[in-house]
Write a protein that holds these residues in place. Structure first.
Motif, PDB file in Angstrom:
ATOM      1  N   VAL A 112       7.163   3.297 -12.622  1.00 14.24           N
ATOM      2  CA  VAL A 112       7.679   4.152 -11.901  1.00 14.24           C
ATOM      3  C   VAL A 112       9.013   4.522 -11.680  1.00 14.24           C
ATOM      4  O   VAL A 112       9.716   3.458 -11.627  1.00 14.24           O
ATOM      5  CB  VAL A 112       7.267   4.263 -10.543  1.00 14.24           C
ATOM      6  CG1 VAL A 112       7.471   5.293  -9.504  1.00 14.24           C
ATOM      7  CG2 VAL A 112       5.395   4.095 -10.486  1.00 14.24           C
ATOM      8  N   ALA A 113       9.791   5.616 -12.097  1.00 11.33           N
ATOM      9  CA  ALA A 113      10.811   5.866 -12.037  1.00 11.33           C
ATOM     10  C   ALA A 113      11.496   6.787 -11.070  1.00 11.33           C
ATOM     11  O   ALA A 113      10.894   7.860 -10.985  1.00 11.33           O
ATOM     12  CB  ALA A 113      11.521   6.271 -13.406  1.00 11.33           C
TER      13      ALA A 113
ATOM     14  N   TYR B 233      10.315  -4.219  -2.024  1.00 15.01           N
ATOM     15  CA  TYR B 233       9.157  -3.724  -2.731  1.00 15.01           C
ATOM     16  C   TYR B 233       8.952  -4.253  -4.030  1.00 15.01           C
ATOM     17  O   TYR B 233       8.152  -4.225  -5.047  1.00 15.01           O
ATOM     18  CB  TYR B 233       9.136  -2.465  -2.814  1.00 15.01           C
ATOM     19  CG  TYR B 233       8.525  -1.806  -1.380  1.00 15.01           C
ATOM     20  CD1 TYR B 233       7.036  -1.452  -1.214  1.00 15.01           C
ATOM     21  CD2 TYR B 233       9.290  -1.527  -0.316  1.00 15.01           C
ATOM     22  CE1 TYR B 233       6.510  -1.115  -0.070  1.00 15.01           C
ATOM     23  CE2 TYR B 233       8.859  -0.947   0.800  1.00 15.01           C
ATOM     24  CZ  TYR B 233       7.365  -0.814   1.131  1.00 15.01           C
ATOM     25  OH  TYR B 233       7.062  -0.245   2.000  1.00 15.01           O
ATOM     26  N   GLY B 234      10.157  -5.121  -4.347  1.00 15.61           N
ATOM     27  CA  GLY B 234       9.945  -5.676  -5.980  1.00 15.61           C
ATOM     28  C   GLY B 234      10.831  -4.892  -6.907  1.00 15.61           C
ATOM     29  O   GLY B 234      10.462  -5.145  -8.015  1.00 15.61           O
TER      30      GLY B 234
ATOM     31  N   ILE C 245       2.515   9.437  -3.539  1.00 17.59           N
ATOM     32  CA  ILE C 245       1.327   9.548  -4.598  1.00 17.59           C
ATOM     33  C   ILE C 245       0.085   9.315  -3.505  1.00 17.59           C
ATOM     34  O   ILE C 245       0.024   8.410  -2.999  1.00 17.59           O
ATOM     35  CB  ILE C 245       1.254   8.776  -5.593  1.00 17.59           C
ATOM     36  CG1 ILE C 245       2.337   8.756  -6.867  1.00 17.59           C
ATOM     37  CG2 ILE C 245       0.002   8.537  -6.390  1.00 17.59           C
ATOM     38  CD1 ILE C 245       2.427  10.143  -7.172  1.00 17.59           C
ATOM     39  N   THR C 246      -1.030  10.189  -3.322  1.00 19.28           N
ATOM     40  CA  THR C 246      -2.090  10.057  -2.622  1.00 19.28           C
ATOM     41  C   THR C 246      -3.033   9.031  -3.411  1.00 19.28           C
ATOM     42  O   THR C 246      -2.914   9.089  -4.492  1.00 19.28           O
ATOM     43  CB  THR C 246      -2.710  11.561  -2.461  1.00 19.28           C
ATOM     44  OG1 THR C 246      -3.185  12.017  -3.607  1.00 19.28           O
ATOM     45  CG2 THR C 246      -1.836  12.522  -1.705  1.00 19.28           C
ATOM     46  N   PRO C 247      -3.656   8.554  -2.702  1.00 16.11           N
ATOM     47  CA  PRO C 247      -4.938   7.715  -2.767  1.00 16.11           C
ATOM     48  C   PRO C 247      -5.732   8.415  -4.202  1.00 16.11           C
ATOM     49  O   PRO C 247      -6.255   7.590  -5.280  1.00 16.11           O
ATOM     50  CB  PRO C 247      -5.652   7.249  -1.953  1.00 16.11           C
ATOM     51  CG  PRO C 247      -4.780   7.292  -0.742  1.00 16.11           C
ATOM     52  CD  PRO C 247      -3.951   8.606  -1.182  1.00 16.11           C
ATOM     53  N   GLU C 248      -6.192   9.350  -4.156  1.00 15.76           N
ATOM     54  CA  GLU C 248      -6.984  10.335  -4.763  1.00 15.76           C
ATOM     55  C   GLU C 248      -6.114  10.447  -6.213  1.00 15.76           C
ATOM     56  O   GLU C 248      -6.775  10.203  -7.464  1.00 15.76           O
ATOM     57  CB  GLU C 248      -7.330  11.845  -4.460  1.00 15.76           C
ATOM     58  CG  GLU C 248      -8.309  11.724  -3.075  1.00 15.76           C
ATOM     59  CD  GLU C 248      -7.547  11.481  -1.912  1.00 15.76           C
ATOM     60  OE1 GLU C 248      -8.114  11.161  -0.858  1.00 15.76           O
ATOM     61  OE2 GLU C 248      -6.126  11.353  -1.928  1.00 15.76           O
ATOM     62  N   LEU C 249      -4.954  10.705  -6.056  1.00 20.59           N
ATOM     63  CA  LEU C 249      -4.109  10.872  -7.537  1.00 20.59           C
ATOM     64  C   LEU C 249      -3.861   9.537  -7.928  1.00 20.59           C
ATOM     65  O   LEU C 249      -3.902   9.324  -9.284  1.00 20.59           O
ATOM     66  CB  LEU C 249      -2.686  11.471  -6.929  1.00 20.59           C
ATOM     67  CG  LEU C 249      -1.574  11.476  -8.327  1.00 20.59           C
ATOM     68  CD1 LEU C 249      -2.406  12.530  -9.467  1.00 20.59           C
ATOM     69  CD2 LEU C 249      -0.569  12.252  -7.707  1.00 20.59           C
TER      70      LEU C 249
ATOM     71  N   LEU D  26       7.684   3.931  -2.137  1.00 20.62           N
ATOM     72  CA  LEU D  26       7.226   2.887  -2.800  1.00 20.62           C
ATOM     73  C   LEU D  26       5.876   2.215  -2.210  1.00 20.62           C
ATOM     74  O   LEU D  26       5.506   1.769  -3.206  1.00 20.62           O
ATOM     75  CB  LEU D  26       8.292   1.830  -2.732  1.00 20.62           C
ATOM     76  CG  LEU D  26       9.688   2.304  -3.233  1.00 20.62           C
ATOM     77  CD1 LEU D  26      10.663   1.074  -3.163  1.00 20.62           C
ATOM     78  CD2 LEU D  26       9.726   2.497  -4.894  1.00 20.62           C
ATOM     79  N   GLU D  27       5.683   2.558  -1.137  1.00 21.81           N
ATOM     80  CA  GLU D  27       4.442   1.854  -0.580  1.00 21.81           C
ATOM     81  C   GLU D  27       3.138   2.413  -1.366  1.00 21.81           C
ATOM     82  O   GLU D  27       2.143   1.910  -1.759  1.00 21.81           O
ATOM     83  CB  GLU D  27       4.370   2.232   0.855  1.00 21.81           C
ATOM     84  CG  GLU D  27       2.680   1.683   1.680  1.00 21.81           C
ATOM     85  CD  GLU D  27       2.848   0.246   1.686  1.00 21.81           C
ATOM     86  OE1 GLU D  27       1.782  -0.216   1.785  1.00 21.81           O
ATOM     87  OE2 GLU D  27       3.827  -0.409   1.768  1.00 21.81           O
ATOM     88  N   SER D  28       3.339   3.790  -1.827  1.00 20.41           N
ATOM     89  CA  SER D  28       2.235   4.778  -2.428  1.00 20.41           C
ATOM     90  C   SER D  28       2.061   4.483  -3.791  1.00 20.41           C
ATOM     91  O   SER D  28       1.052   4.683  -4.580  1.00 20.41           O
ATOM     92  CB  SER D  28       2.566   6.234  -2.198  1.00 20.41           C
ATOM     93  OG  SER D  28       3.623   6.518  -3.162  1.00 20.41           O
TER      94      SER D  28
END
Length: 263
Positions: free
Chosen positions: A7-8, A49-50, A87-91, A22-24
């Motif tokens: 992820v950029a 978040y690493g 980013i939603t869970p569905e995505l 970042l949580e998503s």
């Protein structure tokens, strides 16, 4: 075995947003943050978040900066994500399915749902607002020298994902006006560099007056922007103002340059 994902994200003073973003995507294999000199705790939050944090300043432009971020990625796939997007869970589930392969495409459009003035905007051309954000590493790069609306260029035929990417764009009116003022200055400069300076009276009237009116009419009435209530009215009213501002600033820039050169 599933392919890997980087992820950029580019960032500057995004402490109010970056943790949510970042949580998503904390499930991704690699998180890349390219900072342009934040003075808040954006970097510290990202590192918690690493994320691998790099710094590139002064800011060279949106497309240029995102290409630098892409170059730091090492995974099979890249998800380009702004610091105020989620980013939603569905995505996320769909993206994992792509990574599980074999992928039908090497790049994918993602629908984006925008939060503006506290309302999720679904009409007036602002939804599904698809963005080309997921692509196999090495298959796409962003346009440079085109301002904040730079988009990845991909030679093939992208697929289309269904899950929404949430964009916490402009939750308040002052934030929107500040961004539009800054973006119109940048786009005005680029328009002036391309010679779009409204030198004739007709060009000036079209760019500064008629084009904004036409933009408002098309988006608010024909594309049903009025269905988004008061927030939709304000959005389309001030978006048409942005269109006027950028051409007015291009005209002013050219006029100042002409005076300085004695023409």
């Amino acid at each position: 075995m599933p392919e890997t994902l980087s992820v950029a994200t580019i960032a500057f003073n995004e402490s109010a947003n970056i943790a949510r973003t970042l949580e998503s995507v904390k499930w991704a294999d690699e998180l890349i943050i390219l900072d342009s000199g934040s003075t808040d705790n954006t970097v510290a939050i990202a590192e918690s978040y690493g994320a691998k944090v790099y710094v590139n300043k002064p800011f060279p432009g949106h497309g240029e900066q995102k290409n630098v971020a892409i170059d730091h990625c090492t995974s099979d796939w890249i998800l380009l994500l702004d610091a105020d997007e989620v980013i939603t869970p569905e995505l996320a589930k769909e993206i994992r399915q792509v990574l599980a392969g074999p992928a039908k495409h090497d790049a994918y459009w993602i629908p984006r749902l925008n939060l503006i003035f506290g309302r999720w905007i679904r009409h007036g051309g602002f939804y599904p607002d698809r963005k080309l954000r997921l692509f196999r590493r090495g298959s796409a790069r962003l346009s440079e020298g085109v301002g904040p609306h730079s988009t990845p260029q991909f030679a093939g035929t992208p697929g289309i994902l269904k899950g929404d990417m949430l964009h916490y764009a402009y939750p308040t009116l002052p934030l929107y006006l500040e961004h539009m003022n800054r973006y119109s200055t940048e786009m005005g400069r680029l328009a002036a560099a391309k010679g779009k300076t409204s030198r004739s009276l007709f060009a000036f009237l079209w760019n500064v007056v008629l084009n904004p009116v036409a933009t408002f009419t098309y988006n608010y009435f024909f594309r049903l922007g009025f269905l988004d209530g008061r927030e939709g009215l304000l959005l389309h009213l001030y978006h048409s103002g942005y269109v006027s501002w950028k051409y007015a600033k291009a005209w002013e820039s050219a006029r100042k340059a002409s005076k300085q050169s004695g023409v």
